[in-house]
Design a protein around this motif. Structure first.
Motif, PDB file in Angstrom:
ATOM      1  N   ALA A   1       0.922  -1.821   0.447  1.00  0.00           N
ATOM      2  CA  ALA A   1      -0.574  -0.176  -0.103  1.00  0.00           C
ATOM      3  C   ALA A   1       0.632   1.492   0.380  1.00  0.00           C
ATOM      4  O   ALA A   1       0.653   2.573  -0.845  1.00  0.00           O
ATOM      5  CB  ALA A   1      -0.676   0.245   1.195  1.00  0.00           C
TER       6      ALA A   1
ATOM      7  N   SER B   1       1.844   2.517  -3.196  1.00  0.00           N
ATOM      8  CA  SER B   1       0.712   2.653  -4.545  1.00  0.00           C
ATOM      9  C   SER B   1       1.192   3.726  -5.525  1.00  0.00           C
ATOM     10  O   SER B   1       0.795   3.680  -6.622  1.00  0.00           O
ATOM     11  CB  SER B   1      -0.051   2.540  -4.047  1.00  0.00           C
TER      12      SER B   1
ATOM     13  N   VAL C   1     -14.708   1.398  -2.998  1.00  0.00           N
ATOM     14  CA  VAL C   1     -12.831   1.614  -3.356  1.00  0.00           C
ATOM     15  C   VAL C   1     -13.448   2.099  -4.039  1.00  0.00           C
ATOM     16  O   VAL C   1     -13.758   2.003  -5.232  1.00  0.00           O
ATOM     17  CB  VAL C   1     -12.459   1.090  -3.069  1.00  0.00           C
TER      18      VAL C   1
ATOM     19  N   MET D   1     -12.316   3.882  -7.891  1.00  0.00           N
ATOM     20  CA  MET D   1     -11.333   3.910  -8.493  1.00  0.00           C
ATOM     21  C   MET D   1     -11.506   4.408  -9.676  1.00  0.00           C
ATOM     22  O   MET D   1     -12.553   4.381 -11.013  1.00  0.00           O
ATOM     23  CB  MET D   1     -10.975   1.990  -8.893  1.00  0.00           C
TER      24      MET D   1
ATOM     25  N   ILE E   1      -7.184   5.071  -6.950  1.00  0.00           N
ATOM     26  CA  ILE E   1      -7.414   4.820  -5.739  1.00  0.00           C
ATOM     27  C   ILE E   1      -8.034   5.501  -5.094  1.00  0.00           C
ATOM     28  O   ILE E   1      -6.797   6.234  -3.784  1.00  0.00           O
ATOM     29  CB  ILE E   1      -7.059   3.460  -5.820  1.00  0.00           C
ATOM     30  N   GLU E   2      -9.249   6.078  -4.200  1.00  0.00           N
ATOM     31  CA  GLU E   2      -9.333   6.089  -2.488  1.00  0.00           C
ATOM     32  C   GLU E   2      -9.747   5.252  -1.989  1.00  0.00           C
ATOM     33  O   GLU E   2      -9.254   3.840  -1.670  1.00  0.00           O
ATOM     34  CB  GLU E   2     -10.289   7.065  -2.917  1.00  0.00           C
ATOM     35  N   LYS E   3     -10.046   5.768  -0.487  1.00  0.00           N
ATOM     36  CA  LYS E   3      -9.840   5.187   0.937  1.00  0.00           C
ATOM     37  C   LYS E   3     -11.434   4.113   0.738  1.00  0.00           C
ATOM     38  O   LYS E   3     -12.545   4.879   0.185  1.00  0.00           O
ATOM     39  CB  LYS E   3      -9.591   6.046   2.078  1.00  0.00           C
ATOM     40  N   CYS E   4     -11.058   3.723   1.708  1.00  0.00           N
ATOM     41  CA  CYS E   4     -12.870   2.707   1.841  1.00  0.00           C
ATOM     42  C   CYS E   4     -13.178   3.407   2.715  1.00  0.00           C
ATOM     43  O   CYS E   4     -13.087   3.932   3.462  1.00  0.00           O
ATOM     44  CB  CYS E   4     -11.960   0.644   3.152  1.00  0.00           C
TER      45      CYS E   4
ATOM     46  N   GLY F   1      -8.309  -1.469   4.191  1.00  0.00           N
ATOM     47  CA  GLY F   1      -8.393  -1.024   2.755  1.00  0.00           C
ATOM     48  C   GLY F   1      -7.106  -1.051   2.251  1.00  0.00           C
ATOM     49  O   GLY F   1      -6.423  -0.996   1.260  1.00  0.00           O
ATOM     50  N   ARG F   2      -6.281  -1.071   3.047  1.00  0.00           N
ATOM     51  CA  ARG F   2      -5.031  -1.920   2.539  1.00  0.00           C
ATOM     52  C   ARG F   2      -4.748  -2.688   2.299  1.00  0.00           C
ATOM     53  O   ARG F   2      -3.541  -3.183   1.122  1.00  0.00           O
ATOM     54  CB  ARG F   2      -3.425  -1.676   3.919  1.00  0.00           C
TER      55      ARG F   2
ATOM     56  N   THR G   1      -5.877  -2.057  -1.298  1.00  0.00           N
ATOM     57  CA  THR G   1      -4.896  -1.081  -2.246  1.00  0.00           C
ATOM     58  C   THR G   1      -3.802  -2.103  -2.855  1.00  0.00           C
ATOM     59  O   THR G   1      -3.240  -2.045  -3.732  1.00  0.00           O
ATOM     60  CB  THR G   1      -4.037  -0.499  -1.431  1.00  0.00           C
TER      61      THR G   1
ATOM     62  N   CYS H   1      -4.617  -4.133  -5.573  1.00  0.00           N
ATOM     63  CA  CYS H   1      -4.431  -2.821  -7.025  1.00  0.00           C
ATOM     64  C   CYS H   1      -3.255  -2.818  -7.395  1.00  0.00           C
ATOM     65  O   CYS H   1      -3.387  -2.372  -8.115  1.00  0.00           O
ATOM     66  CB  CYS H   1      -5.286  -1.630  -6.678  1.00  0.00           C
TER      67      CYS H   1
END
Length: 395
Positions: free
Chosen positions: A132, A135, A196, A198, A209-212, A311-312, A315, A318
């Motif tokens: 993460a 990223s 999330v 994207m 990509i944004e935070k959960c 979230g990590r 990410t 991704c």
């Protein structure tokens, strides 16, 4: 592309410089095969054939080697908690990659890797944080004019829509919240999820990509609180669009379909068809993510105020998605397309839209790119029919 070639080469150069500057501790037998792959990771993977690696990790040998080398380099350089035990790093990384690919981590795998099963969850947390943290090197939005126009040309080639630099969507991942928080996580398809936001390009690479956040959050709220929205609002990405669904407000650099009540011309119908085809690509991207990384099918128990670890993991997957595309790693099976979430109500009433001129720009673009000479004749014919009906009602 998900990240520029120059960035990719710089990452590799920095990676291998970091690896070769320190001592090498090889857990496995060395390999005699040639190439530019580091001997450490090459030796570690030599005990397994390509089919086994693909089935276990849903990644190819070269891709796995790159990931192992990168994570080893990062952990050895960690100022606060350096890890110099190569065998331990490799075991933690492979255990984590197995979890990502399969959604669980059996004892036979941790035993095979020489890892204590009780420490497996800690390994997943450590490796997920490493991935993460990197990223920004692998998930990048096109920042220069030439990069944006390169991405936009790809979208125009398949749809005819100009100046599109990405497709905007929200990935929903099933979770199990506490009974007190169920309503926060209930999404429009009726199950509990985290979501999330994207943005992807025409080839399915992830650009943003944004935070959960809980799955019951309005897409409009997620978009307007996102970092990428702030960048668009300050025109860091010029006069460009991202393609979005009906759950987002039009005009704020989001290209939404024309409302059905206004969809009266041939040009708008052609535009909506092209828009739908582009937007559907997010279903394939999200389906591909869940096919390669089956942990994204269900992330288990969550709390609304403690989504960082979840979230990590998202990410990290991704980042690995973009890396696997760079290495052209095929999916383990055909992806199941993600279902489309029904549009949520967009708050427009009583609100001033500072980007109203962008809506007008959309209308001009539709007429220019999707109109045809016959449309004017058709519109004139409809106008005449309307006037005749009006005259008939007055006589």
């Amino acid at each position: 592309m998900a990240f520029a070639g120059a960035v990719w080469l710089a990452v590799q150069e920095n990676l291998y410089r970091g690896i070769t500057s320190g001592p090498v501790h090889n857990r496995c037998n060395d390999s005699s095969s040639s190439g530019d792959i580091s001997k450490e990771s090459r030796g570690c993977l030599d005990g397994y054939d390509d089919y086994f690696l693909s089935q276990c990790f849903h990644l190819s040998r070269p891709c796995l080697t790159f990931i192992l080398d990168f994570i080893k380099a990062r952990l050895k350089k960690d100022v606060f908690r350096p890890v110099n035990d190569t065998a331990s790093i490799e075991a933690m990384t492979l255990a984590t990659l197995y979890f990502y690919a399969n959604g669980f981590l059996p004892i036979k795998i941790t035993d095979m890797l020489g890892l204590e099963h009780t420490t497996a969850s800690e390994a997943v947390n450590i490796i997920s944080k490493v991935l993460a943290d990197i990223s920004p090197s692998f998930i990048t939005f096109p920042s220069s004019y030439n990069d944006r126009m390169g991405v936009a040309q790809g979208f125009k080639n398949i749809s005819g829509i100009p100046n599109v630099v990405g497709v905007l969507g929200c990935l929903h991942i099933k979770v199990t919240p506490s009974p007190a928080e169920e309503s926060l996580f209930l999404n429009t398809l009726g199950y509990h999820s985290v979501m999330v936001q994207m943005i992807s390009d025409v080839d399915g690479n992830l650009l943003s990509i944004e935070k959960c956040c809980p799955g019951g959050t309005l897409e409009q709220a997620v978009w307007e609180k996102s970092d990428i929205f702030q960048e668009f609002s300050s025109f860091q990405h010029g006069q460009t669009w991202v393609v979005g669904g009906r759950g987002l407000p039009p005009g704020r650099h989001v290209l939404t379909p024309v409302d059905r009540s206004q969809n009266k011309s041939s040009a708008t119908r052609r535009f909506n068809t092209a828009h739908s085809q582009v937007l559907a690509s997010t279903q394939h991207v999200f389906g591909s993510l869940k096919t390669r990384f089956q942990c994204l099918c269900d992330l288990g128990a969550v709390q609304a105020d403690a989504l960082e670890s979840v979230g990590r993991i998202v990410t990290a997957c991704c980042v690995l998605h973009n890396i696997s595309k760079k290495f052209s790693v095929p999916l383990p099976r055909d992806p199941v397309l993600e279902p489309v979430h029904p549009a949520q109500q967009v708050g427009r009433e009583g609100q001033e839209n500072p980007f109203r001129y962008m809506e007008e720009t959309r209308e001009d673009m539709i007429e220019m790119c999707f109109g045809s000479p016959g449309d004017e004749e058709e519109q004139e014919r409809k106008n005449m029919e309307g006037r005749h009906k009006q005259n008939g009602s007055h006589s």
